[in-house]
Design an enzyme around this catalytic site. Structure first.
Site, short mmCIF file in Angstrom:
data_model
loop_
_atom_site.label_atom_id
_atom_site.label_comp_id
_atom_site.label_asym_id
_atom_site.label_seq_id
_atom_site.Cartn_x
_atom_site.Cartn_y
_atom_site.Cartn_z
N VAL A 106 0.85 -1.20 0.00
CA VAL A 106 0.00 0.00 0.00
C VAL A 106 0.89 1.25 0.00
O VAL A 106 1.72 1.43 0.89
CB VAL A 106 -0.95 0.00 1.22
CG1 VAL A 106 -1.82 1.26 1.21
CG2 VAL A 106 -1.82 -1.25 1.22
N LYS A 107 0.67 2.07 -1.01
CA LYS A 107 1.51 3.26 -1.17
C LYS A 107 0.78 4.45 -0.56
O LYS A 107 -0.38 4.73 -0.89
CB LYS A 107 1.75 3.49 -2.66
CG LYS A 107 2.93 4.34 -3.01
CD LYS A 107 3.14 4.29 -4.51
CE LYS A 107 4.29 5.14 -4.94
NZ LYS A 107 4.29 5.31 -6.39
#
Ligand code: E4P
Length: 218
Positions: free
Chosen positions: A86-87
């Site tokens: 997850v960025k």
């Protein structure tokens, strides 16, 4: 150093993967938009398509900028595939969200990092990756590679496990410079990765080998 490809283009991802040296993929909302991917469900499907091509980490960026929104989105993204990272943007709510994801065993990439102080906060929150943006710093006549080196040194000095993922890589020379300063990963356009192969002496040498072979074998 690991190689990620910095694109949401499936044919480029396939081509890089077929070279046999690809370790992962990074995307961002601009790269998704460039491929014309619209809407939440289409984005999710696209991330799964990427994960089904590459056996490595695939960064999928949240669109929310508030803590609750990032948590909801990030948890949904992480469920899509075990390769998803997850960025999260390097803002106050983002750091808080990274800390939450770390506690849940969800891997993260802290993006839009432009200073050692931001990188320190990302590491303290437990980010899996930190993404200093090399090209965008160079664009404003700052030194992107110098920042990568400073973060590598800081993490090494304090024993942080966060991996330094050099992003916004524009050229093959940037990749070489990332190696020199000890980046863990460089995420690059396909053209910059292919540029590593270029050397005139290789081309001249191969042509000579082929010529000499033909002289004897016809
Ligand atoms: C990847 O993680 C970044 O979002 C990307 O490398 C940014 O690259 P750009 O500065 O060329 O847009």
């Amino acid at each position: 150093m690991k190689f990620f490809i910095d694109t949401a283009n499936l044919s480029q991802i396939r081509e890089a993967n077929e070279m046999g040296v690809l370790d992962g993929v990074t995307t961002n909302p601009s790269l998704m938009a460039k491929e014309g991917i619209k809407g939440v469900e289409n984005c999710k499907k696209h991330y799964v398509d990427i994960c089904n091509i590459v056996d490595g980490d695939v960064s999928a960026e949240v669109i929310s900028t508030d803590y609750e929104g990032m948590i909801k989105e990030g948890e949904e993204l992480a469920k899509l595939h075990s390769n998803i990272v997850v960025k999260v943007p390097c803002i106050a709510d983002g750091i808080k969200a990274i800390k939450y994801f770390t506690g849940k065993g969800i891997r993260t990439n802290c993006t839009l990092v432009f200073s050692p102080g931001q990188a320190l906060l990302a590491a303290k929150a437990g980010a899996t990756y930190v993404s200093p943006f090399v090209g965008r710093l160079d664009d404003i006549t700052s030194d992107g590679i110098e920042l990568v080196g400073k973060i590598v040194d800081m993490y090494s000095f304090y024993g942080f496990q966060t991996q330094v993922l050099a992003a916004s890589i524009r050229t093959t020379q940037h990749i070489i410079q990332c190696i020199e300063v000890g980046a863990d990963v460089a995420t690059c356009p396909l053209s910059a990765i292919k540029g590593l192969l270029n050397h005139p002496l290789t081309d001249i040498g191969l042509a000579k080998f082929m010529e000499d072979y033909k002289k004897v074998n016809g």
